[in-house]
Design a protein around this motif. Structure first.
Motif, PDB file in Angstrom:
ATOM      1  N   LEU A  36       0.814  -1.211   0.000  1.00 49.67           N
ATOM      2  CA  LEU A  36       0.000   0.000   0.000  1.00 49.67           C
ATOM      3  C   LEU A  36       0.853   1.270   0.000  1.00 49.67           C
ATOM      4  CD1 LEU A  36      -2.606  -1.245   2.601  1.00 49.67           C
ATOM      5  CD2 LEU A  36      -2.794  -1.284   0.116  1.00 49.67           C
ATOM      6  N   GLY A  37       2.105   1.155   0.409  1.00 52.31           N
ATOM      7  CA  GLY A  37       2.985   2.318   0.419  1.00 52.31           C
ATOM      8  C   GLY A  37       4.340   1.957   0.994  1.00 52.31           C
ATOM      9  N   ILE A  62      13.336   1.795   6.577  1.00 53.04           N
ATOM     10  CA  ILE A  62      12.361   1.537   5.507  1.00 53.04           C
ATOM     11  C   ILE A  62      11.049   1.151   6.182  1.00 53.04           C
ATOM     12  CG2 ILE A  62      11.765   0.091   3.528  1.00 53.04           C
ATOM     13  CD1 ILE A  62      14.748  -0.380   3.095  1.00 53.04           C
ATOM     14  N   ASN A  63       9.989   1.854   5.817  1.00 50.69           N
ATOM     15  CA  ASN A  63       8.650   1.558   6.330  1.00 50.69           C
ATOM     16  C   ASN A  63       7.783   1.104   5.165  1.00 50.69           C
ATOM     17  OD1 ASN A  63       8.565   2.631   9.244  1.00 50.69           O
ATOM     18  ND2 ASN A  63       9.595   4.236   8.093  1.00 50.69           N
ATOM     19  N   VAL A  64       7.207  -0.074   5.293  1.00 51.73           N
ATOM     20  CA  VAL A  64       6.318  -0.600   4.246  1.00 51.73           C
ATOM     21  C   VAL A  64       4.937  -0.820   4.847  1.00 51.73           C
ATOM     22  CG1 VAL A  64       5.919  -2.420   2.554  1.00 51.73           C
ATOM     23  CG2 VAL A  64       8.262  -1.749   3.117  1.00 51.73           C
ATOM     24  N   TRP A  65       3.961  -0.193   4.238  1.00 51.47           N
ATOM     25  CA  TRP A  65       2.559  -0.380   4.616  1.00 51.47           C
ATOM     26  C   TRP A  65       2.001  -1.427   3.658  1.00 51.47           C
ATOM     27  CZ3 TRP A  65      -1.837   3.353   2.994  1.00 51.47           C
ATOM     28  CH2 TRP A  65      -3.026   3.006   3.641  1.00 51.47           C
ATOM     29  N   TYR A  66       1.472  -2.474   4.205  1.00 53.24           N
ATOM     30  CA  TYR A  66       1.004  -3.571   3.346  1.00 53.24           C
ATOM     31  C   TYR A  66      -0.288  -4.154   3.907  1.00 53.24           C
ATOM     32  CZ  TYR A  66       2.835  -6.802   6.874  1.00 53.24           C
ATOM     33  OH  TYR A  66       3.076  -7.476   8.044  1.00 53.24           O
ATOM     34  N   SER A  67      -1.027  -4.838   3.049  1.00 51.66           N
ATOM     35  CA  SER A  67      -2.233  -5.551   3.488  1.00 51.66           C
ATOM     36  C   SER A  67      -1.898  -7.035   3.599  1.00 51.66           C
ATOM     37  CB  SER A  67      -3.391  -5.323   2.510  1.00 51.66           C
ATOM     38  OG  SER A  67      -3.094  -5.912   1.267  1.00 51.66           O
ATOM     39  N   HIS A  68      -2.651  -7.726   4.445  1.00 54.18           N
ATOM     40  CA  HIS A  68      -2.452  -9.172   4.626  1.00 54.18           C
ATOM     41  C   HIS A  68      -3.788  -9.811   4.972  1.00 54.18           C
ATOM     42  CE1 HIS A  68      -2.315  -8.369   9.035  1.00 54.18           C
ATOM     43  NE2 HIS A  68      -1.630  -7.293   8.663  1.00 54.18           N
ATOM     44  N   HIS A  69      -3.788 -11.131   5.143  1.00 58.02           N
ATOM     45  CA  HIS A  69      -5.007 -11.914   5.373  1.00 58.02           C
ATOM     46  C   HIS A  69      -6.053 -11.604   4.290  1.00 58.02           C
ATOM     47  CE1 HIS A  69      -3.158 -12.190   9.407  1.00 58.02           C
ATOM     48  NE2 HIS A  69      -3.648 -13.439   9.341  1.00 58.02           N
ATOM     49  N   VAL A  77       5.505  -2.493   8.478  1.00 61.21           N
ATOM     50  CA  VAL A  77       6.728  -3.145   8.942  1.00 61.21           C
ATOM     51  C   VAL A  77       7.875  -2.156   8.744  1.00 61.21           C
ATOM     52  CG1 VAL A  77       7.199  -4.282   6.729  1.00 61.21           C
ATOM     53  CG2 VAL A  77       8.180  -5.209   8.806  1.00 61.21           C
ATOM     54  N   THR A  78       8.742  -2.059   9.758  1.00 59.06           N
ATOM     55  CA  THR A  78       9.871  -1.126   9.721  1.00 59.06           C
ATOM     56  C   THR A  78      11.156  -1.916   9.860  1.00 59.06           C
ATOM     57  OG1 THR A  78       8.557   0.623  10.726  1.00 59.06           O
ATOM     58  CG2 THR A  78      10.937   0.850  10.866  1.00 59.06           C
ATOM     59  N   GLU A  79      12.131  -1.554   9.018  1.00 57.15           N
ATOM     60  CA  GLU A  79      13.435  -2.195   9.113  1.00 57.15           C
ATOM     61  C   GLU A  79      14.528  -1.137   8.960  1.00 57.15           C
ATOM     62  OE1 GLU A  79      15.854  -5.616   6.715  1.00 57.15           O
ATOM     63  OE2 GLU A  79      13.815  -6.054   7.387  1.00 57.15           O
ATOM     64  N   LYS A  80      15.495  -1.176   9.878  1.00 56.33           N
ATOM     65  CA  LYS A  80      16.627  -0.254   9.821  1.00 56.33           C
ATOM     66  C   LYS A  80      17.709  -0.894   8.949  1.00 56.33           C
ATOM     67  CE  LYS A  80      19.396   2.765  12.666  1.00 56.33           C
ATOM     68  NZ  LYS A  80      19.580   3.301  14.010  1.00 56.33           N
ATOM     69  N   VAL A  81      18.218  -0.114   8.000  1.00 61.10           N
ATOM     70  CA  VAL A  81      19.192  -0.600   7.023  1.00 61.10           C
ATOM     71  C   VAL A  81      20.500   0.151   7.214  1.00 61.10           C
ATOM     72  CG1 VAL A  81      19.688  -0.744   4.551  1.00 61.10           C
ATOM     73  CG2 VAL A  81      17.378  -1.160   5.376  1.00 61.10           C
ATOM     74  N   GLU A 114      10.664   1.378  -5.791  1.00 64.49           N
ATOM     75  CA  GLU A 114       9.685   0.315  -6.031  1.00 64.49           C
ATOM     76  C   GLU A 114       9.665  -0.627  -4.841  1.00 64.49           C
ATOM     77  OE1 GLU A 114       8.584  -2.562  -9.747  1.00 64.49           O
ATOM     78  OE2 GLU A 114      10.698  -2.481  -9.173  1.00 64.49           O
ATOM     79  N   ALA A 115       8.488  -1.122  -4.500  1.00 69.07           N
ATOM     80  CA  ALA A 115       8.329  -2.136  -3.458  1.00 69.07           C
ATOM     81  C   ALA A 115       7.384  -3.201  -4.002  1.00 69.07           C
ATOM     82  CB  ALA A 115       7.785  -1.537  -2.179  1.00 69.07           C
ATOM     83  N   VAL A 116       7.850  -4.441  -4.043  1.00 68.45           N
ATOM     84  CA  VAL A 116       7.047  -5.536  -4.600  1.00 68.45           C
ATOM     85  C   VAL A 116       7.104  -6.743  -3.673  1.00 68.45           C
ATOM     86  CG1 VAL A 116       7.336  -4.819  -7.003  1.00 68.45           C
ATOM     87  CG2 VAL A 116       8.972  -6.392  -5.984  1.00 68.45           C
ATOM     88  N   ILE A 117       6.110  -7.599  -3.797  1.00 69.67           N
ATOM     89  CA  ILE A 117       6.085  -8.857  -3.046  1.00 69.67           C
ATOM     90  C   ILE A 117       6.945  -9.863  -3.806  1.00 69.67           C
ATOM     91  CG2 ILE A 117       4.601 -10.707  -2.184  1.00 69.67           C
ATOM     92  CD1 ILE A 117       2.323  -8.578  -2.134  1.00 69.67           C
ATOM     93  N   SER A 118       7.788 -10.602  -3.089  1.00 70.49           N
ATOM     94  CA  SER A 118       8.675 -11.572  -3.730  1.00 70.49           C
ATOM     95  C   SER A 118       7.859 -12.685  -4.388  1.00 70.49           C
ATOM     96  CB  SER A 118       9.645 -12.168  -2.707  1.00 70.49           C
ATOM     97  OG  SER A 118       8.928 -12.916  -1.742  1.00 70.49           O
ATOM     98  N   LYS A 119       8.517 -13.462  -5.239  1.00 72.01           N
ATOM     99  CA  LYS A 119       7.835 -14.537  -5.982  1.00 72.01           C
ATOM    100  C   LYS A 119       7.236 -15.590  -5.055  1.00 72.01           C
ATOM    101  CE  LYS A 119      10.508 -13.980 -10.176  1.00 72.01           C
ATOM    102  NZ  LYS A 119      11.460 -14.566 -11.108  1.00 72.01           N
ATOM    103  N   ASN A 120       7.924 -15.865  -3.937  1.00 72.05           N
ATOM    104  CA  ASN A 120       7.378 -16.870  -3.018  1.00 72.05           C
ATOM    105  C   ASN A 120       6.241 -16.313  -2.164  1.00 72.05           C
ATOM    106  OD1 ASN A 120       8.535 -15.407  -0.924  1.00 72.05           O
ATOM    107  ND2 ASN A 120      10.158 -16.891  -0.534  1.00 72.05           N
ATOM    108  N   GLY A 121       6.032 -14.993  -2.175  1.00 74.67           N
ATOM    109  CA  GLY A 121       4.897 -14.378  -1.495  1.00 74.67           C
ATOM    110  C   GLY A 121       5.079 -14.131  -0.021  1.00 74.67           C
ATOM    111  N   HIS A 122       6.273 -14.364   0.508  1.00 74.77           N
ATOM    112  CA  HIS A 122       6.492 -14.200   1.950  1.00 74.77           C
ATOM    113  C   HIS A 122       7.287 -12.940   2.302  1.00 74.77           C
ATOM    114  CE1 HIS A 122       4.895 -18.172   2.566  1.00 74.77           C
ATOM    115  NE2 HIS A 122       5.788 -18.690   1.735  1.00 74.77           N
ATOM    116  N   LYS A 123       7.974 -12.356   1.330  1.00 74.63           N
ATOM    117  CA  LYS A 123       8.866 -11.232   1.601  1.00 74.63           C
ATOM    118  C   LYS A 123       8.511 -10.037   0.722  1.00 74.63           C
ATOM    119  CE  LYS A 123      12.565 -14.401   2.764  1.00 74.63           C
ATOM    120  NZ  LYS A 123      13.875 -14.907   2.432  1.00 74.63           N
TER     121      LYS A 123
END
Length: 178
Positions: A36-37, A62-69, A77-81, A114-123
């Motif tokens: 979502l962002g 990095i902050n990623v806003w995503y939908s699930h379920h 989800v936030t991750e420090k790089v 760009e932010a995309v869901i990986s091919k396996n759908g988990h990352k």
């Protein structure tokens, strides 16, 4: 015939620039349905000279806003790089002294392309980019010509009180209330 003097001064003796694109893999606690962002915040960095290069060490979040379920819930989800950019220098003055002062400027703050869901759908895979310009300041020697004549006589800077009395002060506007 002119005399010359050598003056030691500080100046920019080397420059470098680097544009970087990176990919970061983020593992959210839930399997993402859609992105979502994505945004990058809290960028901090330091730079130091190592041999004929400048190393820029930094971090950002990095902050990623995503939908699930199945798009029924959302989370962030936030991750420090951490990163390290090595920037090659182009010297203008190889004969400089004490060239350890580094000025690093961000030409482009880290941002998400760009932010995309990986091919396996988990990352989530985030593509980010940033750009730095660095300058190295050192002591260098310049040579200047010195005019052989005493220039003090050429400057007529003396004003007497009569000249100040002749000044027209009518052009100065008064502020209201004064």
């Amino acid at each position: 015939m002119a005399e010359f003097r050598e003056i030691i001064t500080k100046s920019v003796v080397a420059k470098g620039r680097k544009f970087t694109q990176t990919h970061h893999t983020i593992c959210p606690p839930h399997h993402p349905s859609s992105i979502l962002g994505c945004w990058i915040i809290n960028h901090e960095y330091k730079a130091k000279k190592v041999a004929k290069r400048v190393e820029v060490y930094g971090t950002y979040e990095i902050n990623v806003w995503y939908s699930h379920h199945d798009n029924t819930k959302t989370s962030v989800v936030t991750e420090k790089v951490e990163y390290k950019d090595v920037i090659k220098l182009k010297y203008r003055d190889e004969q400089c002294f004490e060239d350890n002062e580094v000025i690093a400027r961000v030409q482009q703050q880290p941002n998400c392309c760009e932010a995309v869901i990986s091919k396996n759908g988990h990352k989530i895979i985030v593509q980010a980019e940033r750009e730095f310009l660095v300058e190295v300041v050192g002591e260098t020697k310049i040579c200047v010509a010195v005019h052989p004549h005493d220039c003090e006589d050429d400057w007529d800077c003396d004003f007497d009180d009569e000249e100040y009395e002749k000044l027209d002060t009518d052009f100065i506007e008064q502020e209201e209330g004064r």
